[in-house]
Design an enzyme around this catalytic site. Structure first.
Site, PDB file in Angstrom:
ATOM      1  N   LYS A 153       0.217  -1.847  16.276  1.00  0.00           N
ATOM      2  CA  LYS A 153      -1.175  -1.441  16.500  1.00  0.00           C
ATOM      3  C   LYS A 153      -1.720  -2.083  17.784  1.00  0.00           C
ATOM      4  CE  LYS A 153      -1.986  -1.301  11.544  1.00  0.00           C
ATOM      5  NZ  LYS A 153      -1.668   0.121  11.519  1.00  0.00           N
ATOM      6  N   SER A 219      -2.170  -0.284   1.342  1.00  0.00           N
ATOM      7  CA  SER A 219      -2.084   0.497   0.103  1.00  0.00           C
ATOM      8  C   SER A 219      -3.024   1.703   0.122  1.00  0.00           C
ATOM      9  CB  SER A 219      -2.424  -0.398  -1.077  1.00  0.00           C
ATOM     10  OG  SER A 219      -3.746  -0.859  -0.938  1.00  0.00           O
ATOM     11  N   GLU A 240      -1.887   4.370   7.652  1.00  0.00           N
ATOM     12  CA  GLU A 240      -0.464   4.390   7.279  1.00  0.00           C
ATOM     13  C   GLU A 240      -0.379   3.761   5.897  1.00  0.00           C
ATOM     14  OE1 GLU A 240       1.753   5.926   8.933  1.00  0.00           O
ATOM     15  OE2 GLU A 240       0.807   6.150  10.893  1.00  0.00           O
ATOM     16  N   CYS A 274       7.516   0.502   3.295  1.00  0.00           N
ATOM     17  CA  CYS A 274       6.879   1.793   2.979  1.00  0.00           C
ATOM     18  C   CYS A 274       7.920   2.901   2.926  1.00  0.00           C
ATOM     19  CB  CYS A 274       5.794   2.099   4.006  1.00  0.00           C
ATOM     20  SG  CYS A 274       6.368   2.070   5.702  1.00  0.00           S
ATOM     21  N   GLY A 443      -1.198   8.989   4.024  1.00  0.00           N
ATOM     22  CA  GLY A 443      -2.029   8.639   5.164  1.00  0.00           C
ATOM     23  C   GLY A 443      -2.307   9.761   6.118  1.00  0.00           C
ATOM     24  N   GLU A 447       1.767   6.768  14.211  1.00  0.00           N
ATOM     25  CA  GLU A 447       2.037   5.555  14.980  1.00  0.00           C
ATOM     26  C   GLU A 447       3.359   5.721  15.729  1.00  0.00           C
ATOM     27  OE1 GLU A 447       1.286   2.159  12.053  1.00  0.00           O
ATOM     28  OE2 GLU A 447       0.021   1.660  13.778  1.00  0.00           O
TER      29      GLU A 447
HETATM   30  P1  NAD Z   1      -3.023  -3.959   0.795  1.00  0.00           P
HETATM   31  O1  NAD Z   1      -3.712  -2.654   0.837  1.00  0.00           O
HETATM   32  O2  NAD Z   1      -3.192  -4.817  -0.398  1.00  0.00           O
HETATM   33  O3  NAD Z   1      -3.507  -4.862   2.028  1.00  0.00           O
HETATM   34  C1  NAD Z   1      -3.347  -4.420   3.371  1.00  0.00           C
HETATM   35  C2  NAD Z   1      -4.458  -4.989   4.217  1.00  0.00           C
HETATM   36  O4  NAD Z   1      -5.685  -4.358   3.890  1.00  0.00           O
HETATM   37  C3  NAD Z   1      -4.699  -6.477   4.027  1.00  0.00           C
HETATM   38  O5  NAD Z   1      -4.946  -7.030   5.302  1.00  0.00           O
HETATM   39  C4  NAD Z   1      -5.931  -6.517   3.142  1.00  0.00           C
HETATM   40  O6  NAD Z   1      -6.673  -7.695   3.251  1.00  0.00           O
HETATM   41  C5  NAD Z   1      -6.692  -5.324   3.683  1.00  0.00           C
HETATM   42  N1  NAD Z   1      -7.666  -4.697   2.802  1.00  0.00           N
HETATM   43  C6  NAD Z   1      -7.598  -4.509   1.466  1.00  0.00           C
HETATM   44  N2  NAD Z   1      -8.668  -3.814   1.026  1.00  0.00           N
HETATM   45  C7  NAD Z   1      -9.432  -3.544   2.114  1.00  0.00           C
HETATM   46  C8  NAD Z   1     -10.657  -2.831   2.326  1.00  0.00           C
HETATM   47  N3  NAD Z   1     -11.333  -2.285   1.324  1.00  0.00           N
HETATM   48  N4  NAD Z   1     -11.128  -2.725   3.583  1.00  0.00           N
HETATM   49  C9  NAD Z   1     -10.444  -3.256   4.623  1.00  0.00           C
HETATM   50  N5  NAD Z   1      -9.300  -3.948   4.485  1.00  0.00           N
HETATM   51  C10 NAD Z   1      -8.790  -4.081   3.248  1.00  0.00           C
HETATM   52  O7  NAD Z   1      -1.478  -3.667   1.077  1.00  0.00           O
HETATM   53  P2  NAD Z   1      -0.213  -4.671   1.085  1.00  0.00           P
HETATM   54  O8  NAD Z   1       0.121  -5.038  -0.323  1.00  0.00           O
HETATM   55  O9  NAD Z   1      -0.390  -5.738   2.070  1.00  0.00           O
HETATM   56  O10 NAD Z   1       0.908  -3.678   1.653  1.00  0.00           O
HETATM   57  C11 NAD Z   1       1.656  -2.867   0.827  1.00  0.00           C
HETATM   58  C12 NAD Z   1       1.273  -1.407   0.978  1.00  0.00           C
HETATM   59  O11 NAD Z   1       1.277  -1.021   2.336  1.00  0.00           O
HETATM   60  C13 NAD Z   1       2.283  -0.498   0.292  1.00  0.00           C
HETATM   61  O12 NAD Z   1       1.611   0.547  -0.369  1.00  0.00           O
HETATM   62  C14 NAD Z   1       3.092   0.044   1.454  1.00  0.00           C
HETATM   63  O13 NAD Z   1       3.760   1.268   1.199  1.00  0.00           O
HETATM   64  C15 NAD Z   1       2.042   0.184   2.499  1.00  0.00           C
HETATM   65  N6  NAD Z   1       2.658   0.217   3.827  1.00  0.00           N
HETATM   66  C16 NAD Z   1       2.644   1.402   4.510  1.00  0.00           C
HETATM   67  C17 NAD Z   1       3.269   1.502   5.762  1.00  0.00           C
HETATM   68  C18 NAD Z   1       3.279   2.789   6.539  1.00  0.00           C
HETATM   69  O14 NAD Z   1       3.600   2.755   7.715  1.00  0.00           O
HETATM   70  N7  NAD Z   1       2.942   3.913   5.941  1.00  0.00           N
HETATM   71  C19 NAD Z   1       3.908   0.376   6.286  1.00  0.00           C
HETATM   72  C20 NAD Z   1       3.905  -0.807   5.548  1.00  0.00           C
HETATM   73  C21 NAD Z   1       3.271  -0.882   4.319  1.00  0.00           C
END
Ligand code: NAD
Length: 467
Positions: A153, A219, A240, A274, A443, A447
């Site tokens: 990013k 997530s 994503e 992911c 999503g 990217e």
């Molecule tokens: P998560 O959603 O718990 O947290 C990700 C980030 O979002 C953290 O920095 C968290 O603090 C922040 N966050 C949470 N709620 C928020 C809100 N309401 N507003 C703003 N920020 C917020 O995810 P995680 O457990 O760290 O990662 C796992 C998930 O990410 C899995 O579902 C995985 O598939 C996905 N992922 C997707 C990709 C992709 O490229 N599609 C890549 C890696 C991970």
């Protein structure tokens, strides 16, 4: 270990702190700064103040500074990798690979270009188009690949002329915060800032009215919350999100030979990827052979502390992740599934779960519908390829999918998969040159590469009349 937030060119430890756990030991090993809402405001204000100067640099000047960032990070790969292993749990060799890739990504990004495009060139008119930055980008990163998913990013956002406020996951903040400290040695003050905290601080950042674009990886529920709040001010978002990638093995494929490759693509980062294989569809006559080969591989996996030599798989990143995975396995067992070689939480102090293969699952289990994000791999037997494709497409996700077997047949079957990337005889292979993104709950936006860079820009058209 004092790792701070970088705000306006200064490193600050903040007034409050939050615990950072070593998941291999299930105990706190460090504290990270916990931003206040006022610190988020300051970081955004400093990014706003730095924007005119940064965006006024030429593209070539920004590209050179990105290359310098990559060179600097390469000198700190060992330091960053150790932090990654301590906070995320992955084996040190994998952490080194991630840190080195993050450093390389600055160079990959710097090689891109954004030329002005001439759209019309007639005697009476000239129309051209340029790509300008949005302003301040909020980059919110997840816990599975903290460093590389922050850099994918930060680097294109900066190259396009934006300034950035990065918020790493509160579960794995240290390597990313340290990286932004280091970037501060190369970049002008305020160009790349970092704040640390959980969802509330994430929301304070992404909802901030001065943010021009939110680039989020994480997530589905968090992505949905961000999209909702972004709608208020018509803020641009790149999301994503989760995946539940299917792997379809075709009739005639040599499942014994494929098993190690499929297993590796499912267990990347302990399944916390992911685009890992999250479901397997295999012809019914081959199901027992594939399942047994996968179970043998699972039984041979060496789990342990990622800092120790010989460790192939570390722990899951958190207790919550482990609890969720064991609940999915328990639900499958209750539904009549066989668990091979038997999901165990080994006698280690951290959040460990042995690689697990689940078979004989009835339809409609959570392990088919939901993303497990853990080393738990369900195998489903199918009767027709059409049925396999329909089941592969039958979840809310649409990130990736793969087809394994005769290449020509596989390419034709892959046309039926409704997702952002299809792989043939491989899975999850991501490249700096190729765009990556999902459909439906996986999503929106893209990217990586040129197409990823475009997301960090807006179009401005210049239409000249020449009477
Ligand atoms: P998560 O959603 O718990 O947290 C990700 C980030 O979002 C953290 O920095 C968290 O603090 C922040 N966050 C949470 N709620 C928020 C809100 N309401 N507003 C703003 N920020 C917020 O995810 P995680 O457990 O760290 O990662 C796992 C998930 O990410 C899995 O579902 C995985 O598939 C996905 N992922 C997707 C990709 C992709 O490229 N599609 C890549 C890696 C991970």
């Amino acid at each position: 270990m004092d790792v701070g937030m970088t705000i306006g060119g200064r490193v600050t430890l903040g007034a409050a702190t939050l615990p950072v756990e070593n998941p291999a030991r299930a105990e706190e090993f460090a504290r990270a700064p916990a931003a206040s809402p006022q610190e988020v405001d300051r970081a955004v204000a400093d990014a706003v103040a730095a924007f005119p100067g940064w965006s006024a640099l030429s593209f070539a000047e920004r590209a050179q500074l990105l290359r310098d960032c990559g060179t600097l990070l390469h000198r700190h790969v060992d330091e960053l990798a150790r932090l990654l292993t301590l906070e995320q749990g992955k084996p040190l060799a994998d952490a080194r690979g991630e840190a080195a890739l993050a450093a390389d990504w600055f160079g990959h990004t710097a090689a891109l270009s954004l030329p002005r495009e001439d759209l019309v060139d007639e005697p009476g008119a000239q129309v051209s188009m340029e790509r300008l930055p949005h302003g301040v980008v909020a980059a919110v990163a997840p816990s599975n690949f903290p460093l590389i998913l922050a850099v994918t990013k930060v680097a294109p956002a900066l190259l396009a002329g934006n300034t950035v406020v990065l918020k790493p996951s509160e579960v794995t903040p240290l390597a990313s915060l340290r990286m932004t400290e280091l970037l501060g040695e190369v970049l002008p003050a305020g160009v790349c800032n970092s704040v640390c905290g959980g969802p509330a601080i994430g929301a304070a950042l992404t909802e901030h009215p001065e943010i021009g674009l939110v680039s989020f990886t994480g997530s589905v529920p968090a992505g949905r919350a961000i999209a909702r709040s972004a709608a208020e001010g018509f803020k641009r978002v790149v999301l994503e999100l989760g995946g539940n990638d299917a792997c379809i093995v075709l009739p005639g494929a040599d499942v014994t030979a494929l098993a190690p490759r499929i297993f590796a693509a499912a267990m990347v980062n302990n399944g916390q990827f992911c685009a890992a294989i999250k479901r397997i569809y295999v012809p019914a006559p081959d199901a027992a052979r594939l399942t047994s080969a996968l179970a043998d591989l699972a039984a041979a996996a060496r789990l342990g502390d990622g800092l120790l030599t010989g460790t192939e798989y570390g722990p899951l990143v958190s207790r919550a992740q482990l609890d969720r995975a064991t609940a999915l396995v328990a639900q499958a067992r209750t539904a009549g599934a066989r668990i091979l070689p038997g999901a165990r939480t080994p006698d280690l102090p951290g959040h460990f779960l042995t690689p697990t293969v689940v078979t004989d699952l009835p339809r409609g289990t959570r392990l088919e519908a939901e993303e497990q994000f853990a080393p738990v791999l369900p195998v489903f037997a199918y009767d027709t390829v059409e049925e396999a494709v329909a089941r592969a497409n039958g979840t809310e996700f649409g990130l990736g999918g793969s087809v394994w077997g005769d290449e020509e047949h596989a390419v034709s079957v892959a046309t039926g998969l409704d997702c952002g990337t299809v792989w043939i005889n491989t899975h999850g292979a991501l490249r700096a040159e190729a765009p990556f993104g999902g459909r439906r709950s996986s999503g929106m936006g893209t990217e990586y590469g040129y197409w990823g860079l475009l997301e960090y820009t807006r179009i401005k058209v210049c239409n000249i009349a020449r009477p």
